[in-house]
Design a protein around this motif. Structure first.
Motif, mmCIF file in Angstrom:
data_model
loop_
_atom_site.group_PDB
_atom_site.id
_atom_site.type_symbol
_atom_site.label_atom_id
_atom_site.label_comp_id
_atom_site.label_asym_id
_atom_site.label_seq_id
_atom_site.Cartn_x
_atom_site.Cartn_y
_atom_site.Cartn_z
ATOM 1 N N VAL A 10 -26.749 -20.362 24.803
ATOM 2 C CA VAL A 10 -25.820 -21.249 25.521
ATOM 3 C C VAL A 10 -24.419 -20.646 25.529
ATOM 4 N N ILE A 11 -23.987 -20.150 24.381
ATOM 5 C CA ILE A 11 -22.658 -19.540 24.268
ATOM 6 C C ILE A 11 -22.544 -18.317 25.159
ATOM 7 N N HIS A 12 -23.586 -17.503 25.175
ATOM 8 C CA HIS A 12 -23.598 -16.301 26.017
ATOM 9 C C HIS A 12 -23.495 -16.677 27.495
ATOM 10 N N LEU A 13 -24.232 -17.712 27.917
ATOM 11 C CA LEU A 13 -24.212 -18.134 29.324
ATOM 12 C C LEU A 13 -22.845 -18.700 29.717
ATOM 13 N N ILE A 14 -22.205 -19.425 28.792
ATOM 14 C CA ILE A 14 -20.860 -19.960 29.061
ATOM 15 C C ILE A 14 -19.879 -18.814 29.264
ATOM 16 N N GLU A 15 -19.925 -17.839 28.381
ATOM 17 C CA GLU A 15 -19.008 -16.693 28.451
ATOM 18 C C GLU A 15 -19.257 -15.836 29.678
ATOM 19 N N GLU A 16 -20.523 -15.583 29.959
ATOM 20 C CA GLU A 16 -20.897 -14.678 31.046
ATOM 21 C C GLU A 16 -20.602 -15.273 32.427
ATOM 22 N N HIS A 17 -20.809 -16.595 32.551
ATOM 23 C CA HIS A 17 -20.724 -17.223 33.877
ATOM 24 C C HIS A 17 -19.648 -18.301 33.970
ATOM 25 N N ARG A 18 -18.810 -18.389 32.937
ATOM 26 C CA ARG A 18 -17.675 -19.329 32.913
ATOM 27 C C ARG A 18 -18.125 -20.753 33.220
ATOM 28 N N LEU A 19 -19.196 -21.174 32.581
ATOM 29 C CA LEU A 19 -19.683 -22.536 32.753
ATOM 30 C C LEU A 19 -18.694 -23.522 32.132
ATOM 31 N N GLU A 20 -18.674 -24.745 32.651
ATOM 32 C CA GLU A 20 -17.762 -25.765 32.163
ATOM 33 C C GLU A 20 -18.538 -26.863 31.440
ATOM 34 N N ASP A 25 -26.202 -32.614 23.844
ATOM 35 C CA ASP A 25 -26.587 -31.936 22.591
ATOM 36 C C ASP A 25 -25.825 -30.627 22.402
ATOM 37 N N HIS A 26 -25.541 -29.928 23.495
ATOM 38 C CA HIS A 26 -24.789 -28.675 23.390
ATOM 39 C C HIS A 26 -23.393 -28.930 22.821
ATOM 40 N N LEU A 27 -22.823 -30.094 23.174
ATOM 41 C CA LEU A 27 -21.451 -30.405 22.774
ATOM 42 C C LEU A 27 -21.352 -30.904 21.334
ATOM 43 N N LYS A 28 -22.459 -30.866 20.628
ATOM 44 C CA LYS A 28 -22.440 -31.175 19.189
ATOM 45 C C LYS A 28 -22.165 -29.918 18.372
ATOM 46 N N SER A 29 -22.183 -28.783 19.058
ATOM 47 C CA SER A 29 -21.972 -27.490 18.398
ATOM 48 C C SER A 29 -20.495 -27.110 18.377
ATOM 49 N N LYS A 30 -19.986 -26.800 17.202
ATOM 50 C CA LYS A 30 -18.584 -26.369 17.080
ATOM 51 C C LYS A 30 -18.351 -25.057 17.819
ATOM 52 N N GLN A 31 -19.321 -24.163 17.707
ATOM 53 C CA GLN A 31 -19.144 -22.853 18.327
ATOM 54 C C GLN A 31 -19.155 -22.936 19.848
ATOM 55 N N VAL A 32 -19.940 -23.876 20.388
ATOM 56 C CA VAL A 32 -19.945 -24.090 21.840
ATOM 57 C C VAL A 32 -18.565 -24.564 22.296
ATOM 58 N N TRP A 33 -17.973 -25.483 21.544
ATOM 59 C CA TRP A 33 -16.632 -25.969 21.873
ATOM 60 C C TRP A 33 -15.599 -24.840 21.787
ATOM 61 N N ARG A 34 -15.716 -24.014 20.759
ATOM 62 C CA ARG A 34 -14.782 -22.896 20.609
ATOM 63 C C ARG A 34 -14.856 -21.952 21.802
#
Length: 500
Positions: free
Chosen positions: A244-254, A261-270
């Motif tokens: 999930v983190i890789h996809l956010i970084e690679e494709h600038r997902l919002e 459930d993804h937004l329960k992750s601290k690292q996803v928020w970071r």
């Protein structure tokens, strides 16, 4: 008292777009502009309060339509939305919906033609459609006539493909309407292969898209959109935090494209914070501290602080100093408004916000008017502006930077008149709900206009009150503000510039 570069000239009574006769007559055009700005034709702006919009609240708009000035109204709606004059956008969407079903053909045509300029994102389009539905209730006819079907079809067909792909995956539905509803009811015929692809994705789903495009020789643009939609679908079905983190970084997902459930992750928020719009980030600093996404002394904390007071970032985002002040005071409070979320304010964030506050003044364009700002110095200024964590004293101090006993709002005007000071805008700040005036504020203002030759206006800000009555509300140069927020700053600016 007069800012550098001021262009105000005493005795200049040139009429503006809102004036139809006497400079101070509260014309229908002036009332329309107030309505488009903050949702009321009256002279009172109430901070943080959405007005109920109805036919009864838009009498001036209806009057202008009856006079055959519908095209003029539509142009004003476009100006207010495109130039950022509208503090609240819903009044403009309501007004456009009203124009779009007026009896005069020219007005209807102008309204539908303006749809793509006024409704820039899906949320605006959904609200516009809902207003049309509400305005049609009780009538036998429906809203989906040929003109609306064409206007909605054009809205989709004239979008950039990648921008539309982001829009339909970020904001899927609002106000009881979805993209699937609008594409179906408008009978949209895609104007190109990429819009056809997005339309199929919205109406039929990802699996049917995969089947339809699997064996085709697709163009480069179609491949690009297909790849993006594939990423959006992939993240929706992923339980792997690293992926999930890789996809956010690679494709600038919002964050709107992620699962709860993804937004329960601290690292996803970071990861999200790295590219999140600055205005959005300022609103969640408390939550990020409470959830330990931002930890004292961490590299993530340092990166966020760097973004907060980076001059280039602040300028690009056009952050207003008052927005920074609100964010700072809310963060200092250490607690959310509902009381559930609590945090220990971090000194590095507070320091970054303090630095950003002063740097943001580069984003405030000089109005070119002469201001006199008067502050009620009674002990009542120790209270808090409703809906914020900002004390009325701090708010008053901030406002004076941007442009005990009873409160006599005529005193500053009398002082300016007696001392030969020509003032364009008087701003009086207090949280005293009672105005004890030695003379009529309107008459005192008129005397100053006559003696100084200035087109003087008066803004009375009750920072924590529910409203102030002014004896003569037919003078377009008078305005009351109840409470205070960023919208109030915009309203004062528009009044000073003769836009409302």
């Amino acid at each position: 008292m007069e800012p550098s570069g001021s262009t105000a000239t005493a005795g200049n009574h040139t009429l503006n777009s809102t004036g139809d006769g006497c400079p101070w007559e509260l014309s229908d055009k002036a009332r329309l502009c107030r309505f488009l700005c903050y949702g009321s034709e009256g002279d009172v702006y109430t901070a943080r309060e959405e007005c109920h919009l109805s036919m009864e609240s838009a009498e001036a708009l209806l009057s202008l339509l009856q006079e055959g000035r519908g095209c003029e109204v539509v142009e004003e709606i476009k100006r207010f939305t495109q130039d950022g004059r509208a503090v609240r956008l819903n009044p403009s969407l309501f007004a456009l919906a009203l124009c779009s079903q007026h009896s005069e053909l020219k007005t209807r045509q102008a309204a539908f033609k303006a749809l793509k300029d006024v409704c820039r994102v899906p949320a605006h389009l959904f609200s516009f459609i809902q207003y049309k539905k509400e305005l049609k209730e009780g009538m036998k006819c429906g809203i989906w006539g040929r003109a609306l079907r064409k206007a909605v079809s054009d809205w989709y067909n004239e979008q950039d493909a990648m921008s539309l792909a982001l829009a339909v995956t970020k904001c899927k539905q609002r106000e009881g309407w979805s993209h699937q509803d609008l594409l179906r009811l408008s009978h949209t015929k895609p104007a190109c292969e990429t819009i056809a692809l997005i339309s199929k994705y919205v109406t039929k789903g990802w699996k049917e898209v995969q089947v339809a495009y699997a064996d085709k020789e697709n163009s480069e643009e179609v491949v690009k959109v297909l790849s993006y939609l594939e990423v959006v679908e992939k993240v929706k079905h992923s339980c792997d935090e690293t992926e999930v983190i890789h996809l956010i970084e690679e494709h600038r997902l919002e964050r709107e494209q992620l699962l709860t459930d993804h937004l329960k992750s601290k690292q996803v928020w970071r990861t999200l914070l790295k590219e999140m719009p600055l205005g959005s980030m300022l609103n969640i600093l408390g939550k990020m501290t409470a959830d330990e996404v931002l930890e004292p002394g961490s590299s993530d904390m340092a990166a966020v602080c760097d973004r907060i007071h980076n001059e280039t970032t602040l300028k690009k985002a056009m952050i207003h100093p008052f927005s920074i002040l609100l964010a700072s005071e809310n963060y200092k409070r250490g607690q959310g408004y509902r009381g559930k979320t609590k945090w220990e304010p971090d000194s590095s964030i507070l320091k970054a916000l303090d630095s950003a506050f002063y740097k943001c003044f580069m984003n405030v364009e000089p109005v070119g008017k002469r201001f006199a700002v008067a502050v009620d110095v009674s002990t009542s200024l120790s209270s808090v502006v409703p809906g914020t964590s900002v004390s009325t004293a701090v708010a008053a101090a901030a406002i004076t930077m941007i442009p005990s006993g009873s409160t006599d709002c005529t005193l500053p005007i009398t002082w300016a008149t007696e001392n030969g000071k020509a003032v364009d805008v008087f701003i009086i700040l207090t949280n005293n709900p009672l105005w004890t005036c030695t003379a009529s504020p309107v008459e005192t203002l008129k005397k100053h206009r006559q003696k100084s030759g200035a087109c003087s206006k008066l803004v009375m800000c009750g920072l924590s009150s529910t409203g102030h009555a002014i004896t003569d509300t037919e003078d377009r140069g008078l305005l009351s503000i109840c409470g205070f927020d960023l919208g109030a700053v915009s309203v004062i600016r528009s009044l000073a510039q003769d836009l409302i």
